[in-house]
Design an enzyme around this catalytic site. Structure first.
Site, PDB file in Angstrom:
ATOM      1  N   ASP A  15      42.527  40.168  39.656  1.00  0.00           N
ATOM      2  CA  ASP A  15      41.645  40.416  40.892  1.00  0.00           C
ATOM      3  C   ASP A  15      41.521  39.373  42.189  1.00  0.00           C
ATOM      4  OD1 ASP A  15      40.430  41.670  42.728  1.00  0.00           O
ATOM      5  OD2 ASP A  15      38.312  42.397  41.688  1.00  0.00           O
ATOM      6  N   ASP A  16      42.415  38.940  43.053  1.00  0.00           N
ATOM      7  CA  ASP A  16      41.970  37.997  44.311  1.00  0.00           C
ATOM      8  C   ASP A  16      43.337  36.619  43.463  1.00  0.00           C
ATOM      9  OD1 ASP A  16      41.073  40.589  45.539  1.00  0.00           O
ATOM     10  OD2 ASP A  16      38.983  39.045  45.831  1.00  0.00           O
ATOM     11  N   CYS A  55      42.094  45.298  47.849  1.00  0.00           N
ATOM     12  CA  CYS A  55      42.300  45.456  47.012  1.00  0.00           C
ATOM     13  C   CYS A  55      42.962  47.594  46.396  1.00  0.00           C
ATOM     14  CB  CYS A  55      41.220  45.447  45.752  1.00  0.00           C
ATOM     15  SG  CYS A  55      39.575  45.474  46.324  1.00  0.00           S
ATOM     16  N   LYS A 115      39.072  47.285  36.107  1.00  0.00           N
ATOM     17  CA  LYS A 115      38.360  47.876  37.093  1.00  0.00           C
ATOM     18  C   LYS A 115      39.601  48.695  37.843  1.00  0.00           C
ATOM     19  CE  LYS A 115      38.808  45.598  42.331  1.00  0.00           C
ATOM     20  NZ  LYS A 115      38.791  44.651  43.053  1.00  0.00           N
ATOM     21  N   HIS A 117      37.914  51.502  40.838  1.00  0.00           N
ATOM     22  CA  HIS A 117      38.040  51.008  43.004  1.00  0.00           C
ATOM     23  C   HIS A 117      38.543  52.047  43.281  1.00  0.00           C
ATOM     24  CE1 HIS A 117      36.679  48.309  45.645  1.00  0.00           C
ATOM     25  NE2 HIS A 117      36.008  49.020  45.917  1.00  0.00           N
ATOM     26  N   HIS A 271      37.782  37.398  40.887  1.00  0.00           N
ATOM     27  CA  HIS A 271      36.592  37.716  41.443  1.00  0.00           C
ATOM     28  C   HIS A 271      35.193  37.232  41.707  1.00  0.00           C
ATOM     29  CE1 HIS A 271      34.647  40.324  44.766  1.00  0.00           C
ATOM     30  NE2 HIS A 271      35.643  41.026  44.915  1.00  0.00           N
ATOM     31  N   ASP A 323      47.059  42.114  42.155  1.00  0.00           N
ATOM     32  CA  ASP A 323      46.233  43.519  43.458  1.00  0.00           C
ATOM     33  C   ASP A 323      46.315  42.355  45.357  1.00  0.00           C
ATOM     34  OD1 ASP A 323      44.418  42.107  43.969  1.00  0.00           O
ATOM     35  OD2 ASP A 323      43.103  43.689  43.505  1.00  0.00           O
ATOM     36  N   ASN A 324      46.430  41.659  45.515  1.00  0.00           N
ATOM     37  CA  ASN A 324      46.423  40.219  46.364  1.00  0.00           C
ATOM     38  C   ASN A 324      46.236  38.922  46.594  1.00  0.00           C
ATOM     39  OD1 ASN A 324      43.714  42.363  47.205  1.00  0.00           O
ATOM     40  ND2 ASN A 324      43.491  40.435  47.480  1.00  0.00           N
TER      41      ASN A 324
END
Length: 562
Positions: A15-16, A55, A115, A117, A271, A323-324
């Site tokens: 995540d990130d 995300c 996660k 989301h 994150h 994810d990014n």
């Protein structure tokens, strides 16, 4: 091992995580031996791209193989770029077919740990229309939302932080009105009826309740842990959740080791609030963020070790990504709490700048994929959908546009060029950038039609607002800002007709592709509409009787997996 046998599939998504945070992508301040092992034993992609720089839309594209604008999972607003409330009514539409649903149909046991989301409920608290189990997963354990700084009571709130500050100020101003009205009343300057004073006091109170009922309890409303449809912690005990996730991931492998299975481990790392076990704190040269990366790498190692122990390694495709890109604006004082995007400009939330969309992409499938191979062709997170469909023995849906491309010919070396000639980079519903990979050569052109305005001036991110907007206070380029990212991956040398003879023809080609792409878009319900993104008490997941929600049903004794 024959190529025709269906492998187990393990998908690992951070995540990130910035592409510059891993040793195998050039980092020398963080130790990531297990992810590096995946790269050395498999194939590493250097131009792997997310379909969005935040995300929720990025993950929607990953799950469906389609640009998020096609499913309504792209926002027209700067405030809500991702889903913001578990008690909201937006989410990944039920008529979208995820790769989990495809593989489930073809005999795979499917699980999601971590996660989600992508929304939860549509019309009532427990309809769970957007739940992972309604999108092809047989088993879900994790956060239906995701990790936020708000999930840790001692941290500065993250969700709509600047809006909250304005709401507090507005509440204070409104509350002063009835107090100020008491002055002329008691000073006997003029008569102020009690009815007027009480009306203003009531208005101030109602205004306060209208927003504090959601923002004042973000940790309890959004930070919950679920097993399938059951809430097992509300709010979750954030210091334990990584341990519990790892325990569940290893248990899923053990439960379905006779295969075939699909396990999607969607990490909460990296994150904020960067919750890290004590044994990893202080390990890296990059502070708490680096420590958190190293903890995630250790968890990856435990999963790989389990595959080895169960003799599943040669029969399992493992994929690692993010994810990014890393978020640059997350700071605590002078300390950077976000990741590194290496040589690439920009970061999370910044539309088409490379730092927000270029992510790690590593595939390992021993006996099928060549170890140590590096591919410098443009690829996308959307490609995972058709790739998994191909290796799982399924067929792609024929009733919709699939934007991803099957990567197996490229990964196996049967072709040398990516099937992606054009890729389009959105910021919300706005097309910011388009990329053209010429079929006859290695040149990759990139045209920016919209770019964010960094603040303060001269900075490399939007520190003033916390995240760069997609519209409004942005810079529009006509003609577009053009780069040759195959020679200038840092996007520092913009081209123009004076220094690039092909400028006009390249721009004309890209604009024709954009026009054709837009012809393929059809109107769909917008999941980020104002109504959908509002917090709704009747949709709020609740363990107990609303609004007195709270429980902890998780065992106190953890597995020795940690």
């Amino acid at each position: 091992m024959t190529r025709n046998s269906r492998p187990n599939i393990v998908l690992l998504m951070a995540d990130d995580l910035g592409v510059g945070d891993l040793c195998c992508y050039g980092n020398n301040t963080v130790s990531t031996p297990n992810i590096d092992r995946l790269a050395s034993e498999g194939v590493r992609l250097t131009q792997h791209l997310a379909a969005a720089s935040v995300c929720t839309p990025s993950r929607a594209a990953f799950l469906t193989g389609r640009y998020p604008i096609r499913s309504g999972m792209a926002s027209p607003y700067n405030l809500n770029r991702g889903l913001t409330w578990l008690g909201g009514s937006g989410g990944l539409p039920t008529n979208e077919t995820t790769f989990a649903k495809l593989l489930q149909h073809y005999g795979y046991r499917t699980g999601l740990i971590g996660k989600w989301h992508q929304g939860l409920s549509c019309a009532s608290r427990n309809d769970h229309c957007y739940h992972p189990l309604n999108h092809g997963f047989d088993y879900f354990y994790g956060l239906p939302f995701g990790l936020l700084s708000d999930c840790q009571a001692s941290r500065t709130p993250e969700l709509h932080r600047w809006l909250r500050i304005k709401l507090w100020i507005s509440t204070a101003v409104l509350s002063l009105v009835p107090l100020l009205l008491l002055i002329p009343k008691y000073a006997r300057w003029f008569v102020v009826p009690w009815k007027v004073i009480l009306t203003f006091a009531l208005l101030a109170f109602l205004f306060f309740i209208s927003w504090y009922s959601s923002y004042g309890f973000t940790r309890r409303w959004n930070c919950i842990l679920m097993r399938n449809h059951e809430i097992i912690q509300q709010p979750m005990r954030e210091e334990r959740v990584a341990s519990l996730m790892l325990k569940e991931a290893l248990a899923f492998i053990d439960r379905y080791k006779r295969g075939p299975f699909l396990l999607f481990v969607s990490f909460l790392h990296v994150h904020t609030p960067l919750i890290t076990k004590d044994k990893f704190v202080g390990h890296s040269k990059y502070g708490l963020y680096g420590d958190n990366v190293e903890e995630m790498d250790w968890m990856v190692g435990r999963i790989l070790e389990t595959l080895d122990q169960e003799r599943l390694t040669n029969h399992t495709l493992v994929y690692f990504t993010s994810d990014n890109g890393g978020r640059l604006e997350v700071q605590e004082g002078e300390v950077q709490l976000g990741g590194s995007n290496g040589i690439y400009k920009g970061g999370q939330g910044m539309g088409g700048w490379e730092g927000g969309i270029r992510v790690p992409g590593i595939f390992r499938w021993p006996t099928v994929l060549q170890a140590g191979k590096v591919i410098n062709e443009p690829t996308s997170l959307m490609d995972i959908y058709p790739t998994l469909s191909y290796i799982g023995g399924g067929m792609l849906p024929q009733d919709r546009v699939i934007d991803g491309r099957n990567l197996m010919p490229l990964l196996e070396g049967r072709v040398s060029h990516s099937d992606h000639e054009f890729l389009f980079h959105y910021c919300g519903v706005y097309l910011h950038t388009a990329r053209w990979h010429q079929k006859d050569c290695a040149t990759v052109w990139k045209a920016h039609y919209v770019t964010p305005k960094f603040s303060p001036d001269g900075a490399g991110a939007c520190y003033g607002s916390g995240i760069c907007p997609c519209s409004g206070d942005v810079t529009y380029h006509d003609p577009p800002l053009l780069f040759d990212v195959s020679r200038d991956p840092s996007e520092t040398r913009p081209l123009n007709p004076d220094n690039e003879a092909l400028f006009d023809s390249v721009v004309k080609k890209i604009e024709a592709a954009i026009k054709e792409h837009r012809r393929t878009l059809t109107p769909v319900p917008q999941q980020f509409s104002v109504f959908n993104t509002l917090w709704k008490p009747w949709l709020q997941p609740c363990c107990g009787t609303f609004p007195f929600c709270g429980c902890d049903k998780e065992d106190d004794i953890l597995s020795t997996a940690w």
